[in-house]
Design an enzyme around this catalytic site. Structure first.
Site, PDB file in Angstrom:
ATOM      1  N   ALA A  87       0.802  -1.233   0.000  1.00  0.00           N
ATOM      2  CA  ALA A  87       0.000   0.000   0.000  1.00  0.00           C
ATOM      3  C   ALA A  87       0.827   1.272   0.000  1.00  0.00           C
ATOM      4  CB  ALA A  87      -0.929  -0.002   1.214  1.00  0.00           C
TER       5      ALA A  87
ATOM      6  N   THR B 263       2.560   2.614  -2.472  1.00  0.00           N
ATOM      7  CA  THR B 263       2.650   3.356  -3.722  1.00  0.00           C
ATOM      8  C   THR B 263       1.694   2.773  -4.750  1.00  0.00           C
ATOM      9  OG1 THR B 263       4.193   4.196  -5.409  1.00  0.00           O
ATOM     10  CG2 THR B 263       4.488   1.922  -4.689  1.00  0.00           C
TER      11      THR B 263
ATOM     12  N   SER C  51      -3.959 -11.002 -12.675  1.00  0.00           N
ATOM     13  CA  SER C  51      -3.611 -10.324 -13.919  1.00  0.00           C
ATOM     14  C   SER C  51      -4.182 -11.083 -15.103  1.00  0.00           C
ATOM     15  CB  SER C  51      -2.093 -10.243 -14.065  1.00  0.00           C
ATOM     16  OG  SER C  51      -1.734  -9.850 -15.377  1.00  0.00           O
TER      17      SER C  51
ATOM     18  N   TYR D  75       6.081 -14.938 -13.402  1.00  0.00           N
ATOM     19  CA  TYR D  75       5.000 -14.045 -12.988  1.00  0.00           C
ATOM     20  C   TYR D  75       3.641 -14.567 -13.456  1.00  0.00           C
ATOM     21  CZ  TYR D  75       2.211  -9.873 -12.433  1.00  0.00           C
ATOM     22  OH  TYR D  75       1.226  -9.002 -12.070  1.00  0.00           O
TER      23      TYR D  75
END
Length: 355
Positions: free
Chosen positions: A52, A54, A212, A238
């Site tokens: 949290a 950025t 994602s 990822y």
């Protein structure tokens, strides 16, 4: 008359047409749901947002604070976390915002964080698993770490939807886990598991896992968790972790049926961040020019997580996957396999069990 394609590309009309098209795209890039138009107030509620300090995570926390929530910023960096804490308090006037240190790549850090939460907090109504990493580099989905020009090959993602360098080195953590898997999946799995009882006692409650669209390119191979048979090319690791996020979320939702706790995953969109700040002027200019017209801002990237966490429309919905426009969409086929979900969950339980 002889002509070449270059004659078309160099013609002023081509440039004007491209500019007009870009302006139209920019004007049409409107979210179907905007948190600022959502009247929901949550005074008396408690929320945890990981990563949290950025980017998207900070805007999620900022929105929660505006709604009167007691917000716990779970950040890896104390300096950046403190800066975000002060900014959110000053911007919203909500002093009930607090910083707790958390490194999701370390199971020890996750257990320490969860133990303090269970000691300090009587209730927990929202848990947003937002922090993540790409290719072994923690980014909190806003890529707060410095990038070097040597990593010039890029791909567009986004879990927090970024433009992220490829070829970043991988490593094995002290827990024996490949760091991308530890940060993106095993850490959030353990954190959620340790806080489940508190969430159930606080029901209705919501768990929001930021995944994602890249999960469509992921594969399931449980050897990957230890770094075995894992190809360290482009965004492969990822992508795999983002697929595991969705599979786990769906099985978690099934296990939570009847408890009043919902669990959903989402894609936040392709997001503009300060990721290019260490590149030369020309590269930064081109990135920002394209991004201005086609990418989301970090604030816009926070819309779908906020939607899942607070909106009345999402109340009672569980085990689903949302896109960046807050719409329900189907995830990859493997993410919809119930048998694989059970296997995933049991594997992660064994992986995170205390020795």
């Amino acid at each position: 008359m002889n002509w070449q394609w270059s004659d078309i590309y160099s013609h002023p009309l081509w440039i004007v047409s491209a500019a007009i098209l870009a302006i139209i795209v920019r004007a049409q890039r409107k979210a179907s749901w905007n948190p600022r138009a959502c009247p929901v107030k949550l005074k008396g509620k408690t929320a945890i947002v990981t990563g949290a300090n950025t980017g998207i995570g900070k805007f999620i926390a900022l929105d929660f604070a505006r709604r009167g929530v007691r917000v716990i910023l779970a950040c890896r960096s104390e300096a950046r976390g403190t800066a975000a804490l002060q900014e959110i308090r000053e911007s919203t006037g909500n002093q009930n915002v607090h910083l707790r240190l958390l490194d999701t790549s370390s199971l020890g850090s996750v257990r320490k964080f969860a133990a303090r939460i269970l000691e300090d907090e009587k209730e927990l109504h929202i848990l947003v698993n937002n922090a993540g990493a790409s290719g072994g580099m923690p980014i909190s989905h806003s890529l707060s770490h410095s990038l070097h020009l040597s990593y010039i090959n890029l791909y567009v993602h986004t879990n927090q939807g970024l433009l992220i360098p490829t070829g970043l080195p991988s490593k094995i953590t002290a827990d024996g886990l490949e760091i991308t898997f530890a940060t993106n999946h095993v850490g959030p799995f353990l954190l959620t598991s340790l806080l489940l009882d508190l969430l159930k006692e606080s029901a209705p409650a919501r768990i929001v896992n930021v995944s994602s669209m890249n999960h469509w390119k992921g594969e399931v191979n449980f050897d990957h968790f230890r770094g075995h048979n894992l190809k360290h090319v482009m965004d492969a690791a990822y992508n795999h972790t983002k697929l595991h996020n969705v599979i786990w979320t769906n099985e978690l939702a099934r296990r939570l049926q009847g408890t009043g706790v919902t669990a959903n995953s989402l894609h936040p969109g392709v997001v503009m961040t300060d990721v290019m700040r260490n590149y030369n002027f020309i590269i930064r200019f081109l990135f920002n020019l394209v991004g201005y017209f086609f990418f989301k801002t970090a604030e816009e990237g926070a819309f779908s997580p906020i939607y899942c966490a607070v909106s009345e429309e999402a109340e009672g919905i569980t085990g689903k996957y949302f896109d960046s426009d807050c719409s329900l969409v189907l995830p990859a086929p493997s993410a919809r396999d119930p048998a694989l979900g059970v296997k995933e969950y049991k594997f992660c339980e064994r992986l995170t069990a205390k020795p």
